[in-house]
Design a protein around this motif. Sequence first.
Motif, PDB file in Angstrom:
ATOM      1  N   ASP A  42       1.224  -1.046  -0.112  1.00 52.44           N
ATOM      2  CA  ASP A  42       0.088  -0.231  -0.224  1.00 52.44           C
ATOM      3  C   ASP A  42       0.309   1.144  -0.288  1.00 52.44           C
ATOM      4  O   ASP A  42       0.431   1.881   0.830  1.00 52.44           O
ATOM      5  CB  ASP A  42      -1.187   0.544   1.187  1.00 52.44           C
ATOM      6  CG  ASP A  42      -2.055  -1.127   1.427  1.00 52.44           C
ATOM      7  OD1 ASP A  42      -2.495  -1.121   0.116  1.00 52.44           O
ATOM      8  OD2 ASP A  42      -2.821  -1.710   1.798  1.00 52.44           O
ATOM      9  N   ILE A  43       2.084   1.470  -0.791  1.00 53.68           N
ATOM     10  CA  ILE A  43       3.085   2.403  -0.780  1.00 53.68           C
ATOM     11  C   ILE A  43       2.107   3.109  -2.588  1.00 53.68           C
ATOM     12  O   ILE A  43       2.407   1.724  -3.717  1.00 53.68           O
ATOM     13  CB  ILE A  43       4.528   2.379  -0.849  1.00 53.68           C
ATOM     14  CG1 ILE A  43       4.655   1.306   0.557  1.00 53.68           C
ATOM     15  CG2 ILE A  43       5.266   3.384  -1.171  1.00 53.68           C
ATOM     16  CD1 ILE A  43       5.813   1.271   0.289  1.00 53.68           C
ATOM     17  N   ALA A  44       2.312   4.191  -2.583  1.00 51.85           N
ATOM     18  CA  ALA A  44       1.840   5.085  -3.830  1.00 51.85           C
ATOM     19  C   ALA A  44       3.651   4.987  -4.672  1.00 51.85           C
ATOM     20  O   ALA A  44       3.583   4.842  -3.985  1.00 51.85           O
ATOM     21  CB  ALA A  44       1.682   6.438  -3.488  1.00 51.85           C
ATOM     22  N   VAL A  45       3.047   4.772  -6.443  1.00 56.49           N
ATOM     23  CA  VAL A  45       4.043   4.767  -6.771  1.00 56.49           C
ATOM     24  C   VAL A  45       4.212   5.991  -8.005  1.00 56.49           C
ATOM     25  O   VAL A  45       2.926   6.683  -7.787  1.00 56.49           O
ATOM     26  CB  VAL A  45       3.614   3.217  -7.932  1.00 56.49           C
ATOM     27  CG1 VAL A  45       3.963   2.036  -6.674  1.00 56.49           C
ATOM     28  CG2 VAL A  45       2.884   4.017  -8.170  1.00 56.49           C
ATOM     29  N   THR A  46       5.117   6.749  -7.854  1.00 56.11           N
ATOM     30  CA  THR A  46       5.664   7.464  -8.705  1.00 56.11           C
ATOM     31  C   THR A  46       6.544   7.654 -10.397  1.00 56.11           C
ATOM     32  O   THR A  46       6.838   6.327 -10.291  1.00 56.11           O
ATOM     33  CB  THR A  46       6.648   8.972  -8.323  1.00 56.11           C
ATOM     34  OG1 THR A  46       5.417   9.522  -6.726  1.00 56.11           O
ATOM     35  CG2 THR A  46       6.314   9.815  -9.253  1.00 56.11           C
ATOM     36  N   PHE A  47       5.774   7.722 -11.326  1.00 53.16           N
ATOM     37  CA  PHE A  47       6.050   7.479 -12.854  1.00 53.16           C
ATOM     38  C   PHE A  47       5.749   8.522 -13.731  1.00 53.16           C
ATOM     39  O   PHE A  47       5.096   9.988 -13.391  1.00 53.16           O
ATOM     40  CB  PHE A  47       5.756   5.662 -12.843  1.00 53.16           C
ATOM     41  CG  PHE A  47       3.769   5.851 -13.055  1.00 53.16           C
ATOM     42  CD1 PHE A  47       3.536   5.991 -14.232  1.00 53.16           C
ATOM     43  CD2 PHE A  47       3.718   5.874 -11.777  1.00 53.16           C
ATOM     44  CE1 PHE A  47       2.283   6.034 -14.415  1.00 53.16           C
ATOM     45  CE2 PHE A  47       2.463   5.413 -11.922  1.00 53.16           C
ATOM     46  CZ  PHE A  47       1.079   5.910 -13.357  1.00 53.16           C
ATOM     47  N   LEU A  48       6.605   8.046 -14.690  1.00 60.34           N
ATOM     48  CA  LEU A  48       6.352   9.449 -15.652  1.00 60.34           C
ATOM     49  C   LEU A  48       5.119   8.559 -16.647  1.00 60.34           C
ATOM     50  O   LEU A  48       5.491   7.238 -17.088  1.00 60.34           O
ATOM     51  CB  LEU A  48       7.588   9.285 -16.633  1.00 60.34           C
ATOM     52  CG  LEU A  48       7.825  10.098 -17.910  1.00 60.34           C
ATOM     53  CD1 LEU A  48       7.450  12.225 -17.509  1.00 60.34           C
ATOM     54  CD2 LEU A  48       8.997  10.295 -18.717  1.00 60.34           C
ATOM     55  N   GLU A  49       3.793   9.805 -17.247  1.00 57.03           N
ATOM     56  CA  GLU A  49       3.872   9.390 -18.579  1.00 57.03           C
ATOM     57  C   GLU A  49       2.835  10.060 -19.128  1.00 57.03           C
ATOM     58  O   GLU A  49       2.513  11.362 -19.135  1.00 57.03           O
ATOM     59  CB  GLU A  49       2.079   8.784 -17.617  1.00 57.03           C
ATOM     60  CG  GLU A  49       0.822   7.968 -18.277  1.00 57.03           C
ATOM     61  CD  GLU A  49       0.054   7.690 -18.276  1.00 57.03           C
ATOM     62  OE1 GLU A  49      -1.381   8.443 -17.138  1.00 57.03           O
ATOM     63  OE2 GLU A  49      -0.788   6.549 -17.538  1.00 57.03           O
ATOM     64  N   GLY A  50       3.767   9.433 -20.373  1.00 53.81           N
ATOM     65  CA  GLY A  50       3.661  10.790 -21.526  1.00 53.81           C
ATOM     66  C   GLY A  50       4.483  11.976 -21.120  1.00 53.81           C
ATOM     67  O   GLY A  50       5.867  11.774 -20.778  1.00 53.81           O
ATOM     68  N   SER A  51       4.178  13.034 -20.855  1.00 59.88           N
ATOM     69  CA  SER A  51       5.217  14.097 -20.031  1.00 59.88           C
ATOM     70  C   SER A  51       4.754  14.484 -19.363  1.00 59.88           C
ATOM     71  O   SER A  51       4.727  16.142 -18.535  1.00 59.88           O
ATOM     72  CB  SER A  51       5.121  15.439 -21.764  1.00 59.88           C
ATOM     73  OG  SER A  51       3.883  15.670 -21.466  1.00 59.88           O
ATOM     74  N   ASN A  52       4.217  13.630 -18.144  1.00 58.76           N
ATOM     75  CA  ASN A  52       4.031  13.924 -16.609  1.00 58.76           C
ATOM     76  C   ASN A  52       4.154  12.864 -15.827  1.00 58.76           C
ATOM     77  O   ASN A  52       4.209  11.641 -16.316  1.00 58.76           O
ATOM     78  CB  ASN A  52       2.136  13.895 -16.782  1.00 58.76           C
ATOM     79  CG  ASN A  52       1.113  15.040 -17.681  1.00 58.76           C
ATOM     80  OD1 ASN A  52       1.634  16.090 -17.689  1.00 58.76           O
ATOM     81  ND2 ASN A  52       0.275  14.775 -18.289  1.00 58.76           N
ATOM     82  N   ILE A  53       4.371  13.633 -14.610  1.00 56.62           N
ATOM     83  CA  ILE A  53       5.056  13.014 -13.672  1.00 56.62           C
ATOM     84  C   ILE A  53       3.553  12.779 -13.021  1.00 56.62           C
ATOM     85  O   ILE A  53       3.042  13.831 -12.123  1.00 56.62           O
ATOM     86  CB  ILE A  53       6.328  13.779 -12.492  1.00 56.62           C
ATOM     87  CG1 ILE A  53       7.507  14.458 -13.620  1.00 56.62           C
ATOM     88  CG2 ILE A  53       6.151  13.466 -11.664  1.00 56.62           C
ATOM     89  CD1 ILE A  53       8.317  14.543 -12.333  1.00 56.62           C
ATOM     90  N   VAL A  54       3.466  11.375 -12.881  1.00 53.36           N
ATOM     91  CA  VAL A  54       1.867  11.223 -12.291  1.00 53.36           C
ATOM     92  C   VAL A  54       2.710  10.340 -11.143  1.00 53.36           C
ATOM     93  O   VAL A  54       3.622   9.777 -10.935  1.00 53.36           O
ATOM     94  CB  VAL A  54       1.342  10.316 -12.652  1.00 53.36           C
ATOM     95  CG1 VAL A  54       0.597  11.344 -14.512  1.00 53.36           C
ATOM     96  CG2 VAL A  54       1.382   9.829 -13.149  1.00 53.36           C
ATOM     97  N   ARG A  55       1.280  10.595 -10.181  1.00 46.77           N
ATOM     98  CA  ARG A  55       2.062   9.558  -8.308  1.00 46.77           C
ATOM     99  C   ARG A  55       0.218   8.393  -8.740  1.00 46.77           C
ATOM    100  O   ARG A  55      -0.920   9.254  -8.444  1.00 46.77           O
ATOM    101  CB  ARG A  55       1.967  10.545  -7.608  1.00 46.77           C
ATOM    102  CG  ARG A  55       2.088   9.412  -6.003  1.00 46.77           C
ATOM    103  CD  ARG A  55       1.996  10.380  -4.755  1.00 46.77           C
ATOM    104  NE  ARG A  55       3.095  10.846  -4.926  1.00 46.77           N
ATOM    105  CZ  ARG A  55       3.076  12.075  -4.558  1.00 46.77           C
ATOM    106  NH1 ARG A  55       2.401  13.300  -3.643  1.00 46.77           N
ATOM    107  NH2 ARG A  55       4.546  12.875  -4.145  1.00 46.77           N
ATOM    108  N   GLU A  56       0.247   7.751  -8.062  1.00 45.15           N
ATOM    109  CA  GLU A  56      -0.658   6.563  -8.265  1.00 45.15           C
ATOM    110  C   GLU A  56      -0.907   6.275  -6.646  1.00 45.15           C
ATOM    111  O   GLU A  56       0.594   5.290  -6.071  1.00 45.15           O
ATOM    112  CB  GLU A  56      -0.799   5.140  -9.057  1.00 45.15           C
ATOM    113  CG  GLU A  56      -1.635   4.513  -8.810  1.00 45.15           C
ATOM    114  CD  GLU A  56      -1.816   3.601  -9.441  1.00 45.15           C
ATOM    115  OE1 GLU A  56      -3.037   2.280  -9.805  1.00 45.15           O
ATOM    116  OE2 GLU A  56      -1.288   3.310 -11.188  1.00 45.15           O
ATOM    117  N   SER A  57      -1.756   6.692  -6.172  1.00 44.60           N
ATOM    118  CA  SER A  57      -1.730   6.035  -4.262  1.00 44.60           C
ATOM    119  C   SER A  57      -2.520   4.772  -4.460  1.00 44.60           C
ATOM    120  O   SER A  57      -2.619   4.076  -5.066  1.00 44.60           O
ATOM    121  CB  SER A  57      -2.917   6.964  -4.255  1.00 44.60           C
ATOM    122  OG  SER A  57      -4.723   6.610  -4.208  1.00 44.60           O
ATOM    123  N   PRO A  58      -2.490   4.153  -3.458  1.00 50.89           N
ATOM    124  CA  PRO A  58      -2.559   3.018  -3.207  1.00 50.89           C
ATOM    125  C   PRO A  58      -3.939   2.406  -3.364  1.00 50.89           C
ATOM    126  O   PRO A  58      -4.798   1.160  -4.216  1.00 50.89           O
ATOM    127  CB  PRO A  58      -2.328   2.294  -1.827  1.00 50.89           C
ATOM    128  CG  PRO A  58      -1.691   3.266  -1.360  1.00 50.89           C
ATOM    129  CD  PRO A  58      -1.599   4.769  -2.256  1.00 50.89           C
TER     130      PRO A  58
END
Length: 89
Positions: A42-58
């Motif tokens: 249950d840890i949020a992950v941060t990644f690059l999607e297209g030209s955006n840095i996004v964070r996906e919460s649990p």
Amino acid sequence: MTKARKTKYLTYIEDTPKYHYVIKNIARKSGENALIESRSNDIAVTFLEGSNIVRESPNGTIEVIKEVGTTHRKVKVGSRTTIYKGKKD
């Protein structure tokens, strides 16, 4: 030193284009394992999607953190990077 023994050295693998797939596979598998472990804990992950840095919460909510201008990174041939695990003393 034989050619077979040279392939065991990371520097040789990094510097030889025909072995770049080895580094690519290690990075891909490492990323997949980190994603699986983060989601299971249950840890949020941060990644690059297209030209955006996004964070996906649990819970699955996706938040755009920042838009980046370009996703291409220019690296000079022969440059070196040191990767540290944990805290650097």
